[in-house]
Design an enzyme around this catalytic site. Sequence first.
Site, mmCIF file in Angstrom:
data_model
loop_
_atom_site.group_PDB
_atom_site.id
_atom_site.type_symbol
_atom_site.label_atom_id
_atom_site.label_comp_id
_atom_site.label_asym_id
_atom_site.label_seq_id
_atom_site.Cartn_x
_atom_site.Cartn_y
_atom_site.Cartn_z
ATOM 1 N N HIS A 112 0.812 -1.223 0.000
ATOM 2 C CA HIS A 112 0.000 0.000 0.000
ATOM 3 C C HIS A 112 0.844 1.272 0.000
ATOM 4 O O HIS A 112 0.330 2.351 -0.298
ATOM 5 C CB HIS A 112 -0.987 -0.005 1.178
ATOM 6 C CG HIS A 112 -0.375 0.282 2.517
ATOM 7 N ND1 HIS A 112 -0.015 -0.721 3.400
ATOM 8 C CD2 HIS A 112 -0.057 1.436 3.139
ATOM 9 C CE1 HIS A 112 0.476 -0.182 4.498
ATOM 10 N NE2 HIS A 112 0.473 1.129 4.363
ATOM 11 N N ASP A 142 0.258 -7.588 1.389
ATOM 12 C CA ASP A 142 0.637 -6.184 1.566
ATOM 13 C C ASP A 142 2.159 -6.022 1.564
ATOM 14 O O ASP A 142 2.721 -5.307 2.386
ATOM 15 C CB ASP A 142 0.040 -5.595 2.855
ATOM 16 C CG ASP A 142 0.146 -4.069 2.898
ATOM 17 O OD1 ASP A 142 0.239 -3.454 1.821
ATOM 18 O OD2 ASP A 142 0.162 -3.501 4.003
ATOM 19 N N SER A 215 4.758 2.441 7.877
ATOM 20 C CA SER A 215 4.395 1.285 7.057
ATOM 21 C C SER A 215 5.564 0.840 6.188
ATOM 22 O O SER A 215 6.180 1.651 5.493
ATOM 23 C CB SER A 215 3.203 1.624 6.160
ATOM 24 O OG SER A 215 2.051 1.833 6.922
#
Length: 475
Positions: A112, A142, A215
């Site tokens: 993402h 992911d 992230s």
Amino acid sequence: MKIIRRLRLCDLMTGLLWSLWFLSGDVVAARLPDFTELVQNTSAAVVNISTTKKIEPQEMPQLPEGMDIPEGSPLEELFKHFFGQRGLPQETRSLGSGFIVSGDGYIVTNHHVVQNADEIIVRLQDRRELTAKLIGSDKRSDLALLKVEAKDLPVVRTGSSKVLEVGEWVVAIGSPFGFDHSVTAGIVSAKGRSLPGDNYVPFIQTDVAINPGNSGGPLFNMEGEVVGVNSQIYSRTGGFMGLSFAIPIDVALEVVEQLKAQGKVIRGWLGVQIQDVTRELAESFGMKRPHGALIAQVLAGSPAANAGLQVGDVIVEYDGHPIKTSSMLPPLVGVTAVGETVPVKVLREGSLRTLRVKIGQLSEDEAAAAPPADQLEPDTVKVESLGLVVADPSEEERQRSGDKGVVVRRVLPGPARQAGIRAGDLLLRVGKTPTPDVETLLRQLKRLPGDKPVAVLVKRGDGSLFLAIKPEETQ
């Protein structure tokens, strides 16, 4: 003389207590971890990732025909505001983190973080900025793999998330809100967490402070080894609230190897819909304790169907791995090589049996259908013991579902509502008996023992699930 001796004894005891207090403080301090050396040894391999995505301008309203605004006139800016400036795409930017896994420039981050990016810039600790190429990306896990053109880059050491213990100290390094190489620490809160929409990742839950920008960054153990890839947070505010989730490094490395080799990830496919075994369902199946993955649906033509797996089977072991909860099964199936035949142990009607399944390949697209809308019709029957209003399905409903069952029109206060049955559900069977029509359902309910729950198989949309219901006695 006695008083003096008592005073000396009192002073001695006081001194001893103070000594114990200071010593205990030193012991506690000695047990607290020192992260300085870990950070010094690992930070250079952690990178900041910034992406740029171009958005084409939206279709803007046209000027009235024949109207032309002279360039530089006082009205030009006003008309630009209302009618827009054509042909100029806008840009959106995002930030994330990553870590270098090879000296020649391979970098791991989240899917993402780089999804749909037109440009990816990697900033190293020495402030160099390099343009990265996307080697491959996997939405289900992911994870993404990037490559920059460089040599002799610092790399992380990878550990194993399998030996990670709950309560163990862990450290995250990343770029929350763009603040490069921020360090946060905490403990492992849980392992093997299943999150909605993430069936193929048994997440590591921690209380390490993770925020937007973290992230894709690494999660280190106290040996300075990467044990996870920080991916998600649970938050009602958009910021950290004590729940963060990381992808286990063992899962990440398997994905990275496939992305590096073929640019995509190929996963094994079993072809069943599963659910957890609750206490009530375990009781209805005669199990001593809840465990395993209960099969609620077997897809036609799937590896599971070809191997003889059935609805109502409880998978308790897959390829030698015990299955304690249903969330443990998808990751194990996903990493199984396509075409490999594996033993699957199931509990069927109180007996254990082992079936051999030849694993297929998971397709790229998985569609989840919504449950059918409520359709109230006059030809209904009220089932008092369940708290349901049911009916035989119409011909159109039969063709749409492809199954024989009883349609739930309304759910009243009672056992069915407590069990989670919804209007629009199709009751396929009660206990071990199929219920193709209302008459069969009512006949079967009369035969049920009233002292324990019964497993009811429900079809909802394109999926099926078991629910445990204990019918009420009716006068």
